[in-house]
Design an enzyme around this catalytic site. Structure first.
Site, PDB file in Angstrom:
ATOM      1  CE  LYS A 154      -1.208   8.632  -6.777  1.00 52.95           C
ATOM      2  NZ  LYS A 154      -2.327   9.143  -5.943  1.00 52.95           N
ATOM      3  CE1 TYR A 201      -3.873  13.423  -8.994  1.00 49.79           C
ATOM      4  CE2 TYR A 201      -1.674  14.004  -8.239  1.00 49.79           C
ATOM      5  CZ  TYR A 201      -2.628  13.051  -8.527  1.00 49.79           C
ATOM      6  OH  TYR A 201      -2.347  11.718  -8.351  1.00 49.79           O
ATOM      7  CG  PHE A 258      -7.360  15.977  -0.923  1.00 48.28           C
ATOM      8  CD1 PHE A 258      -6.673  15.805  -2.115  1.00 48.28           C
ATOM      9  CD2 PHE A 258      -8.748  15.801  -0.928  1.00 48.28           C
ATOM     10  CE1 PHE A 258      -7.335  15.465  -3.291  1.00 48.28           C
ATOM     11  CE2 PHE A 258      -9.422  15.473  -2.094  1.00 48.28           C
ATOM     12  CZ  PHE A 258      -8.712  15.303  -3.286  1.00 48.28           C
ATOM     13  NE  ARG A 301      -9.997   5.191 -11.573  1.00 45.85           N
ATOM     14  CZ  ARG A 301      -9.802   6.261 -10.807  1.00 45.85           C
ATOM     15  NH1 ARG A 301      -8.742   7.041 -10.987  1.00 45.85           N
ATOM     16  NH2 ARG A 301     -10.641   6.563  -9.847  1.00 45.85           N
ATOM     17  CB  THR A 350      -9.354   7.086  -3.651  1.00 42.32           C
ATOM     18  OG1 THR A 350      -9.958   7.169  -4.945  1.00 42.32           O
ATOM     19  CG2 THR A 350      -8.404   8.242  -3.448  1.00 42.32           C
ATOM     20  NE  ARG A 376      -4.897   4.331  -5.659  1.00 41.22           N
ATOM     21  CZ  ARG A 376      -5.702   5.176  -6.283  1.00 41.22           C
ATOM     22  NH1 ARG A 376      -7.013   4.975  -6.263  1.00 41.22           N
ATOM     23  NH2 ARG A 376      -5.211   6.216  -6.930  1.00 41.22           N
ATOM     24  CG  ASN A 424      -3.545   6.678  -3.467  1.00 44.19           C
ATOM     25  OD1 ASN A 424      -2.565   7.137  -4.055  1.00 44.19           O
ATOM     26  ND2 ASN A 424      -4.764   7.118  -3.671  1.00 44.19           N
ATOM     27  CD  GLU A 454      -4.522  11.894 -15.746  1.00 38.54           C
ATOM     28  OE1 GLU A 454      -5.361  12.398 -14.969  1.00 38.54           O
ATOM     29  OE2 GLU A 454      -4.250  10.674 -15.753  1.00 38.54           O
TER      30      GLU A 454
HETATM   31  P1  GDP Z   1      -8.035   8.690  -7.588  1.00 42.51           P
HETATM   32  O1  GDP Z   1      -8.569   9.014  -8.936  1.00 42.51           O
HETATM   33  O2  GDP Z   1      -8.530   7.380  -7.043  1.00 42.51           O
HETATM   34  O3  GDP Z   1      -6.535   8.801  -7.501  1.00 42.51           O
HETATM   35  O4  GDP Z   1      -8.621   9.770  -6.556  1.00 42.51           O
HETATM   36  P2  GDP Z   1      -8.899  11.327  -6.762  1.00 42.51           P
HETATM   37  O5  GDP Z   1      -8.743  11.748  -8.182  1.00 42.51           O
HETATM   38  O6  GDP Z   1     -10.183  11.638  -6.085  1.00 42.51           O
HETATM   39  O7  GDP Z   1      -7.747  12.002  -5.890  1.00 42.51           O
HETATM   40  C1  GDP Z   1      -6.427  12.161  -6.371  1.00 42.51           C
HETATM   41  C2  GDP Z   1      -5.460  11.796  -5.274  1.00 42.51           C
HETATM   42  O8  GDP Z   1      -5.596  12.696  -4.188  1.00 42.51           O
HETATM   43  C3  GDP Z   1      -5.714  10.431  -4.611  1.00 42.51           C
HETATM   44  O9  GDP Z   1      -5.139   9.370  -5.353  1.00 42.51           O
HETATM   45  C4  GDP Z   1      -5.060  10.602  -3.271  1.00 42.51           C
HETATM   46  O10 GDP Z   1      -3.633  10.490  -3.349  1.00 42.51           O
HETATM   47  C5  GDP Z   1      -5.425  12.037  -2.937  1.00 42.51           C
HETATM   48  N1  GDP Z   1      -6.698  12.120  -2.195  1.00 42.51           N
HETATM   49  C6  GDP Z   1      -7.960  11.926  -2.670  1.00 42.51           C
HETATM   50  N2  GDP Z   1      -8.886  12.072  -1.703  1.00 42.51           N
HETATM   51  C7  GDP Z   1      -8.189  12.385  -0.576  1.00 42.51           C
HETATM   52  C8  GDP Z   1      -8.585  12.671   0.764  1.00 42.51           C
HETATM   53  O11 GDP Z   1      -9.763  12.656   1.100  1.00 42.51           O
HETATM   54  N3  GDP Z   1      -7.577  12.951   1.642  1.00 42.51           N
HETATM   55  C9  GDP Z   1      -6.270  12.980   1.300  1.00 42.51           C
HETATM   56  N4  GDP Z   1      -5.346  13.269   2.229  1.00 42.51           N
HETATM   57  N5  GDP Z   1      -5.865  12.691   0.040  1.00 42.51           N
HETATM   58  C10 GDP Z   1      -6.806  12.416  -0.902  1.00 42.51           C
HETATM   59 MG    MG Z   2      -8.558  10.817 -10.031  1.00 43.80          MG
END
Ligand code: GDP
Ligand code: MG
Length: 218
Positions: A26, A64, A72, A100, A106, A120, A130, A144
């Protein structure tokens, strides 16, 4: 004769299916791409494709889409389109789950507590910034990878049983014979030996046409 034994060894390991996943470095960690790629390679992944891109907010929203409507979402889109990202197609056994695992939780702050060696924990900043992304399922990996590498992948990525069926049909019958022969011969350079063997025993090799009649000069 050890023949039967060799055959058994080979047949017990027909897991030749290599899974693929999408990794994204990122914007906040793109300067650390070299270090992160080193971790990726050390972890047994092959990097099949790599591309540095700067997505627009619209493209980021599409990428996304599953998070549309969440609190968020707007700041996630702003963050992910704030600078270039590095997209990588990774391959290895269990690529999706393993990547993963390596990426970690996350939320960077939680990752530092529970998975201090994760990417991370090492390179992330907070709950949003992250450092890296990883596909979470076969279908998201396929979507993707197509999203970020639209020109290079034409066929859907065969997943699970479909991949096994495909390999059983077109590769395994020949490959298993080659592996069996390889185990018998144990050549010094097994990879080159196998490559040569496969070329020599390729059931799809084009037939050699009759040489064209050479025209006699008048
Ligand atoms: P990942 O699969 O671990 O990347 O997590 P998710 O698919 O749930 O979320 C996608 C991305 O959104 C994450 O990698 C973070 O950059 C962001 N994100 C997820 N949850 C939060 C949150 O609660 N707050 C904020 N500010 N960003 C979030
Ligand atoms: Mg995800």
């Amino acid at each position: 004769m050890p023949e039967i034994e060799t055959e058994t060894i080979v047949m017990e390991h027909p897991q030749i299916f290599v899974e693929r996943t999408l990794a994204v470095i990122k914007p906040d960690a793109v300067d650390k791409s070299d270090e992160i790629e080193e971790i990726i390679l050390r972890s047994g992944f092959t990097i099949l494709q790599k591309r540095r891109v700067h997505l627009t907010p619209e493209q980021t929203s599409d990428f996304y889409a599953e998070h549309y409507g969440k609190m968020f979402f707007p700041s996630l889109v702003a963050y992910m389109s704030s600078g270039p990202i590095m997209a990588l197609v990774l391959a290895r056994e269990n690529a999706i789950a393993y990547w993963r695992e390596l990426v970690g939780p996350t939320n960077t702050l939680k990752a530092r507590e529970t998975h201090p060696d994760s990417i991370r924990a090492l390179y992330g900043t907070d709950d949003q910034r992250n450092a890296v992304h990883g596909s979470d399922t076969f279908s998201s990996a396929e979507r993707e990878i197509r999203f970020l590498f639209p020109d290079s992948i034409v066929e859907p990525i065969p997943a699970g049983q479909a991949a096994k069926d495909y390999l059983s049909k077109v590769v395994n019958p020949t490959l298993l014979k080659g592996l069996t022969e390889l185990c018998k011969q144990k050549p010094e350079d097994p990879i080159t030996w196998l490559a040569d063997w496969l070329i020599g025993h390729n059931p799809n090799k084009p037939r050699i046409n009759e040489p064209y009649a050479v025209e006699e000069p008048n």
